[in-house]
Scaffold this motif. Structure first.
Motif, PDB file in Angstrom:
ATOM      1  N   VAL A 160      55.678  42.425  45.686  1.00 29.22           N
ATOM      2  CA  VAL A 160      55.538  43.669  44.934  1.00 29.22           C
ATOM      3  C   VAL A 160      54.116  43.869  44.434  1.00 29.22           C
ATOM      4  CG1 VAL A 160      56.383  44.955  42.931  1.00 29.22           C
ATOM      5  CG2 VAL A 160      57.943  43.477  44.217  1.00 29.22           C
ATOM      6  N   ALA A 161      53.501  42.800  43.943  1.00 28.98           N
ATOM      7  CA  ALA A 161      52.174  42.915  43.346  1.00 28.98           C
ATOM      8  C   ALA A 161      51.389  41.634  43.583  1.00 28.98           C
ATOM      9  CB  ALA A 161      52.283  43.203  41.855  1.00 28.98           C
ATOM     10  N   VAL A 162      50.066  41.772  43.507  1.00 29.84           N
ATOM     11  CA  VAL A 162      49.161  40.651  43.740  1.00 29.84           C
ATOM     12  C   VAL A 162      48.095  40.629  42.654  1.00 29.84           C
ATOM     13  CG1 VAL A 162      47.551  39.573  45.354  1.00 29.84           C
ATOM     14  CG2 VAL A 162      49.497  40.875  46.231  1.00 29.84           C
ATOM     15  N   LYS A 163      47.770  39.431  42.181  1.00 30.05           N
ATOM     16  CA  LYS A 163      46.696  39.260  41.207  1.00 30.05           C
ATOM     17  C   LYS A 163      45.671  38.283  41.783  1.00 30.05           C
ATOM     18  CE  LYS A 163      45.825  37.971  36.368  1.00 30.05           C
ATOM     19  NZ  LYS A 163      44.660  37.093  36.667  1.00 30.05           N
ATOM     20  N   PRO A 164      44.579  38.806  42.350  1.00 33.01           N
ATOM     21  CA  PRO A 164      43.526  37.907  42.833  1.00 33.01           C
ATOM     22  C   PRO A 164      42.916  37.136  41.667  1.00 33.01           C
ATOM     23  CG  PRO A 164      43.289  40.120  43.747  1.00 33.01           C
ATOM     24  CD  PRO A 164      44.297  40.214  42.657  1.00 33.01           C
ATOM     25  N   SER A 165      42.364  35.984  41.956  1.00 35.33           N
ATOM     26  CA  SER A 165      41.778  35.143  40.914  1.00 35.33           C
ATOM     27  C   SER A 165      40.737  35.913  40.110  1.00 35.33           C
ATOM     28  CB  SER A 165      41.138  33.906  41.548  1.00 35.33           C
ATOM     29  OG  SER A 165      40.573  33.084  40.562  1.00 35.33           O
ATOM     30  N   GLY A 166      40.906  35.923  38.784  1.00 28.59           N
ATOM     31  CA  GLY A 166      39.953  36.584  37.898  1.00 28.59           C
ATOM     32  C   GLY A 166      40.104  38.082  37.808  1.00 28.59           C
ATOM     33  N   GLU A 167      41.116  38.657  38.460  1.00 28.35           N
ATOM     34  CA  GLU A 167      41.313  40.104  38.434  1.00 28.35           C
ATOM     35  C   GLU A 167      42.682  40.441  37.859  1.00 28.35           C
ATOM     36  OE1 GLU A 167      40.387  42.057  42.126  1.00 28.35           O
ATOM     37  OE2 GLU A 167      38.948  40.498  42.690  1.00 28.35           O
ATOM     38  N   GLU A 168      43.018  41.736  37.841  1.00 28.84           N
ATOM     39  CA  GLU A 168      44.304  42.182  37.329  1.00 28.84           C
ATOM     40  C   GLU A 168      45.294  42.373  38.468  1.00 28.84           C
ATOM     41  OE1 GLU A 168      43.594  45.729  35.100  1.00 28.84           O
ATOM     42  OE2 GLU A 168      42.603  44.672  33.444  1.00 28.84           O
ATOM     43  N   PHE A 169      46.579  42.475  38.119  1.00 24.90           N
ATOM     44  CA  PHE A 169      47.601  42.739  39.118  1.00 24.90           C
ATOM     45  C   PHE A 169      47.403  44.121  39.732  1.00 24.90           C
ATOM     46  CE2 PHE A 169      50.221  39.308  37.266  1.00 24.90           C
ATOM     47  CZ  PHE A 169      50.678  38.729  38.440  1.00 24.90           C
ATOM     48  N   THR A 170      47.609  44.216  41.039  1.00 19.90           N
ATOM     49  CA  THR A 170      47.626  45.499  41.745  1.00 19.90           C
ATOM     50  C   THR A 170      48.864  45.525  42.644  1.00 19.90           C
ATOM     51  OG1 THR A 170      46.302  44.602  43.569  1.00 19.90           O
ATOM     52  CG2 THR A 170      45.119  45.708  41.776  1.00 19.90           C
ATOM     53  N   TYR A 171      49.338  46.742  42.959  1.00 22.53           N
ATOM     54  CA  TYR A 171      50.483  46.857  43.856  1.00 22.53           C
ATOM     55  C   TYR A 171      50.113  46.358  45.246  1.00 22.53           C
ATOM     56  CZ  TYR A 171      52.836  49.707  40.350  1.00 22.53           C
ATOM     57  OH  TYR A 171      53.435  50.141  39.207  1.00 22.53           O
ATOM     58  N   ALA A 172      51.024  45.638  45.853  1.00 26.81           N
ATOM     59  CA  ALA A 172      50.814  45.166  47.218  1.00 26.81           C
ATOM     60  C   ALA A 172      51.113  46.284  48.207  1.00 26.81           C
ATOM     61  CB  ALA A 172      51.709  43.965  47.500  1.00 26.81           C
ATOM     62  N   THR A 173      50.334  46.352  49.274  1.00 22.31           N
ATOM     63  CA  THR A 173      50.550  47.327  50.341  1.00 22.31           C
ATOM     64  C   THR A 173      50.630  46.588  51.674  1.00 22.31           C
ATOM     65  OG1 THR A 173      48.212  47.677  50.865  1.00 22.31           O
ATOM     66  CG2 THR A 173      49.142  48.969  49.025  1.00 22.31           C
ATOM     67  N   ALA A 174      50.905  47.330  52.733  1.00 21.86           N
ATOM     68  CA  ALA A 174      50.980  46.722  54.060  1.00 21.86           C
ATOM     69  C   ALA A 174      49.651  46.104  54.467  1.00 21.86           C
ATOM     70  CB  ALA A 174      51.420  47.762  55.084  1.00 21.86           C
TER      71      ALA A 174
END
Length: 223
Positions: free
Chosen positions: A183-197
């Motif tokens: 559903v969502a991804v949080k790269p290291s040091g960043e905020e959560f964003t919605y996951a896409t294809a």
């Protein structure tokens, strides 16, 4: 009548100020909700005086006492009494008699919960059981956080399995293979964003994955 509410307000009455009820009342207050907190023990009432909108010492098994406090004016009431089953059941039955629209009640066993449901309580919660189940999931595996929305749907926070690092989610076949959705991804040091294809996962990312509880758990165990 309570000075806090009419039927359309968002105020909440919390009956029973043990650990669960006190924590609930304080958290609701912190979130800006007006709270009427009730307990028959003066010490419990005194400990929350000045920290919650309105606190009252009263016997919640007395219908007249509930009416005098204006509990009938609340749209939402929580019966947080747990260890005293008789008081819990009688208080909850009085809330039903007062025609409260949205009744929540704490239960300490399945049998207790079944009785509450039978007398008309709309929402029965099992704080100790639910927290124990959640902690068990966290302790036993790679889960960073876990929430079972109902018996057929869960969400978990985990690091991505290595086989899905560096691959666009749309090409990964993730849902077909494992029945889950990121559903969502949080790269290291960043905020959560919605996951896409087009999202590609990286080592160090944190992901939110959803699906059936058994599928989520199996996916979380992938290396």
């Amino acid at each position: 009548m309570s000075p806090l509410v009419d039927k359309n307000s968002g105020a909440v009455a919390v009956i029973g100020l043990g650990r669960f009820g006190s924590s609930l009342a304080l958290e609701l207050t912190r979130r800006g909700t007006e709270v009427l907190a009730i307990d028959h023990r003066t010490a419990a009432v005194r400990s929350l005086t000045g920290r919650i909108t309105q606190v009252a010492a009263a016997d919640s098994t007395d219908l007249d006492a509930l009416r005098q406090l204006g509990v009938a004016d609340f749209h939402r009431v929580v019966c947080a009494i747990g260890s005293d089953l008789e008081a819990s059941i009688l208080t909850s039955s009085l809330l039903v008699e007062l025609e409260i629209d949205d009744i929540w009640a704490k239960a300490i066993s399945r049998q207790h919960g079944q009785i509450l449901e039978r007398i008309g309580v709309q929402h029965v919660v099992f704080p100790e059981h639910d927290m124990g189940e959640r902690v068990a999931h966290l302790v036993s595996g790679r889960l960073l956080d876990y929430m079972e929305v109902d018996e057929h749907f869960a969400m978990a926070k985990i690091h991505p399995p290595k086989d899905y690092v560096g691959i666009a989610l749309g090409r990964s076949g993730l849902r077909r293979k494992h029945g889950v959705t990121i559903v969502a991804v949080k790269p290291s040091g960043e905020e959560f964003t919605y996951a896409t294809a087009d999202t590609e996962l990286a080592y160090g990312d944190i992901i939110i994955v959803s699906g059936r509880p058994d599928q989520v758990e199996r996916f979380a165990e992938l290396p």
